[in-house]
Design an enzyme around this catalytic site. Sequence first.
Site, PDB file in Angstrom:
ATOM      1  N   TYR A  64      44.392  -2.750  38.297  1.00  0.00           N
ATOM      2  CA  TYR A  64      43.335  -2.400  39.244  1.00  0.00           C
ATOM      3  C   TYR A  64      43.874  -1.600  40.419  1.00  0.00           C
ATOM      4  O   TYR A  64      45.012  -1.793  40.846  1.00  0.00           O
ATOM      5  CB  TYR A  64      42.684  -3.666  39.802  1.00  0.00           C
ATOM      6  N   ASP A  78      37.444  -8.534  26.369  1.00  0.00           N
ATOM      7  CA  ASP A  78      37.172  -7.890  27.651  1.00  0.00           C
ATOM      8  C   ASP A  78      35.962  -6.956  27.580  1.00  0.00           C
ATOM      9  O   ASP A  78      36.057  -5.827  27.111  1.00  0.00           O
ATOM     10  CB  ASP A  78      38.437  -7.120  28.067  1.00  0.00           C
ATOM     11  N   SER A 129      36.192  -3.463  29.458  1.00  0.00           N
ATOM     12  CA  SER A 129      36.841  -2.379  28.709  1.00  0.00           C
ATOM     13  C   SER A 129      35.918  -1.838  27.634  1.00  0.00           C
ATOM     14  O   SER A 129      35.761  -0.624  27.505  1.00  0.00           O
ATOM     15  CB  SER A 129      38.119  -2.864  28.024  1.00  0.00           C
ATOM     16  N   ARG A 152      43.167  -9.476  32.772  1.00  0.00           N
ATOM     17  CA  ARG A 152      43.678  -8.332  32.015  1.00  0.00           C
ATOM     18  C   ARG A 152      45.054  -8.664  31.480  1.00  0.00           C
ATOM     19  O   ARG A 152      46.073  -8.211  32.000  1.00  0.00           O
ATOM     20  CB  ARG A 152      43.725  -7.118  32.925  1.00  0.00           C
ATOM     21  N   GLN A 171      42.536  -8.958  25.599  1.00  0.00           N
ATOM     22  CA  GLN A 171      42.012  -7.593  25.458  1.00  0.00           C
ATOM     23  C   GLN A 171      40.762  -7.545  24.577  1.00  0.00           C
ATOM     24  O   GLN A 171      39.813  -6.836  24.879  1.00  0.00           O
ATOM     25  CB  GLN A 171      43.081  -6.678  24.866  1.00  0.00           C
TER      26      GLN A 171
HETATM   27  P1  NAD Z   1      38.453   0.334  36.947  1.00  0.00           P
HETATM   28  O1  NAD Z   1      37.133   0.399  36.242  1.00  0.00           O
HETATM   29  O2  NAD Z   1      38.702  -0.836  37.841  1.00  0.00           O
HETATM   30  O3  NAD Z   1      38.645   1.666  37.807  1.00  0.00           O
HETATM   31  C1  NAD Z   1      38.527   2.943  37.224  1.00  0.00           C
HETATM   32  C2  NAD Z   1      39.686   3.820  37.660  1.00  0.00           C
HETATM   33  O4  NAD Z   1      39.434   4.306  38.983  1.00  0.00           O
HETATM   34  C3  NAD Z   1      41.048   3.136  37.701  1.00  0.00           C
HETATM   35  O5  NAD Z   1      41.957   3.844  36.899  1.00  0.00           O
HETATM   36  C4  NAD Z   1      41.415   3.191  39.187  1.00  0.00           C
HETATM   37  O6  NAD Z   1      42.818   3.312  39.376  1.00  0.00           O
HETATM   38  C5  NAD Z   1      40.695   4.442  39.623  1.00  0.00           C
HETATM   39  N1  NAD Z   1      40.518   4.573  41.085  1.00  0.00           N
HETATM   40  C6  NAD Z   1      40.224   3.619  42.006  1.00  0.00           C
HETATM   41  N2  NAD Z   1      40.156   4.161  43.234  1.00  0.00           N
HETATM   42  C7  NAD Z   1      40.398   5.499  43.093  1.00  0.00           C
HETATM   43  C8  NAD Z   1      40.467   6.597  44.008  1.00  0.00           C
HETATM   44  N3  NAD Z   1      40.274   6.434  45.318  1.00  0.00           N
HETATM   45  N4  NAD Z   1      40.737   7.837  43.494  1.00  0.00           N
HETATM   46  C9  NAD Z   1      40.941   8.017  42.180  1.00  0.00           C
HETATM   47  N5  NAD Z   1      40.899   7.012  41.270  1.00  0.00           N
HETATM   48  C10 NAD Z   1      40.637   5.772  41.721  1.00  0.00           C
HETATM   49  O7  NAD Z   1      39.636   0.429  35.889  1.00  0.00           O
HETATM   50  P2  NAD Z   1      39.629   0.077  34.341  1.00  0.00           P
HETATM   51  O8  NAD Z   1      39.065   1.173  33.585  1.00  0.00           O
HETATM   52  O9  NAD Z   1      38.991  -1.227  34.119  1.00  0.00           O
HETATM   53  O10 NAD Z   1      41.180  -0.042  33.950  1.00  0.00           O
HETATM   54  C11 NAD Z   1      42.281   0.159  34.775  1.00  0.00           C
HETATM   55  C12 NAD Z   1      43.575  -0.184  34.018  1.00  0.00           C
HETATM   56  O11 NAD Z   1      43.595  -1.522  33.542  1.00  0.00           O
HETATM   57  C13 NAD Z   1      43.821   0.689  32.813  1.00  0.00           C
HETATM   58  O12 NAD Z   1      45.171   1.073  32.855  1.00  0.00           O
HETATM   59  C14 NAD Z   1      43.558  -0.198  31.653  1.00  0.00           C
HETATM   60  O13 NAD Z   1      44.316   0.169  30.507  1.00  0.00           O
HETATM   61  C15 NAD Z   1      43.988  -1.540  32.184  1.00  0.00           C
HETATM   62  N6  NAD Z   1      43.265  -2.619  31.476  1.00  0.00           N
HETATM   63  C16 NAD Z   1      43.999  -3.571  30.817  1.00  0.00           C
HETATM   64  C17 NAD Z   1      43.340  -4.599  30.142  1.00  0.00           C
HETATM   65  C18 NAD Z   1      44.105  -5.689  29.415  1.00  0.00           C
HETATM   66  O14 NAD Z   1      45.293  -5.606  29.318  1.00  0.00           O
HETATM   67  N7  NAD Z   1      43.428  -6.723  28.900  1.00  0.00           N
HETATM   68  C19 NAD Z   1      41.954  -4.659  30.146  1.00  0.00           C
HETATM   69  C20 NAD Z   1      41.237  -3.676  30.856  1.00  0.00           C
HETATM   70  C21 NAD Z   1      41.920  -2.662  31.517  1.00  0.00           C
END
Ligand code: NAD
Length: 374
Positions: free
Chosen positions: A228, A129, A132, A121, A126
């Site tokens: 994460y 990915d 995402s 990430r 991006q």
């Molecule tokens: P994910 O699919 O791993 O998890 C989904 C969400 O569940 C996350 O926000 C996590 O914090 C939340 N979660 C986990 N345990 C929990 C709990 N017990 N109670 C409530 N919520 C809980 O996450 P995701 O959608 O892949 O993305 C997370 C972050 O990463 C975002 O901020 C996203 O913008 C960032 N991201 C960045 C890049 C990049 O820069 N290339 C790519 C993908 C995601």
Amino acid sequence: MKIAVLKEQAAGETRVALTPETAKKFIALGAEVSVETGAGETAAIADSAFRDAGASVGPAAEVVKDAGIVLGVRAPDPAALSGAKPGAKVAALFDPFRDGARVEAYASAGYEALSMEFMPRITRAQSMDVLSSQSNLSGYKAVIAAADQYGRAFPMMMTAAGTVQAARVFIMGVGVAGLQAIATAKRLGAQVSATDVRSATREQIESLGAKAIFVEEGGIEGEGSGGYASEMSDEYKAAQAKLVSEHIAKQDIVITTALIPGRPAPRLVSDEQIASMKPGSVIFDLAVPQGGNVEGAVADELVTRHGVTIMGYANTPAQLAPDSSALFARNLYNFLSAFWDGEAGGPVLDEEIGDAVRLTQGGQVVNARLKDAG
Ligand code: NAD
């Protein structure tokens, strides 16, 4: 370099890893592209569209013959790749934490498995990915499916016959899917609230016009490592369960999206909490394929508990195959083309991204993250 794309074999997998658009772009890089007959059918892409883009279309054995790169949504069985070049690169979803047998099979077969789930990430990755791009569509679809299941309207409607109340929608887990779920529910006119363990999400929730519901102490500061979440302390879990219990009883729709990489999905909604909800409410559990956030959720089934419908798909992006395929295929193209080396006639991966995504090479499992996880 020949790029091969086979028809997906996994049950319910409707996506395809190549579109006519990306076929054309790979050909422009100097690659030869070959697609199995019917590979795009479930994503509304005809064989003729691949042919028009310059790809050849034929039976699997012909398609893989001498291929140096194989693209998949799900990694094909390595046995299906015989005839491909020794050490061919295979870029796809491998589900590496859960499907160790497949990773081992790839090592034994001598292919270079590139796991799209392990894309780091970082800003420059991006556009590569798939987690995402697919989560985004899943967050949208979860709200649409829950709204369809819900026997009432989403927006507040003031009519001559009286007022219809707006639906209350609660999103648990505000990553990519959760943010899209908030935006979609807002667009449909619902009253939306959301929660997460990462403190950075509070501002994101509020910027979408939703209400943030947060445990005040013990959460993850900022974005969390690599964006994460990790497993939370028992104190935090207890405080979260209390907060959720107070809030959930007033909700009509709950969408859960919480994931922890390499671990089963955290349990966020108990049977007791479901019982506190109004009959006719709907819970959509996007984490069902990873074990589920909601007690009693079963993939691809409508479960009714205490008058509440609990639902979730085994493969949500597959419900939007033309769009999810288009984004998946672009992610793969962005990944391979970023490293395309004209002289080598194919991609030469750098350390930061190559080492992160490469699972197997030279007959060995080589991935550090996978080895660390045991
Ligand atoms: P994910 O699919 O791993 O998890 C989904 C969400 O569940 C996350 O926000 C996590 O914090 C939340 N979660 C986990 N345990 C929990 C709990 N017990 N109670 C409530 N919520 C809980 O996450 P995701 O959608 O892949 O993305 C997370 C972050 O990463 C975002 O901020 C996203 O913008 C960032 N991201 C960045 C890049 C990049 O820069 N290339 C790519 C993908 C995601």
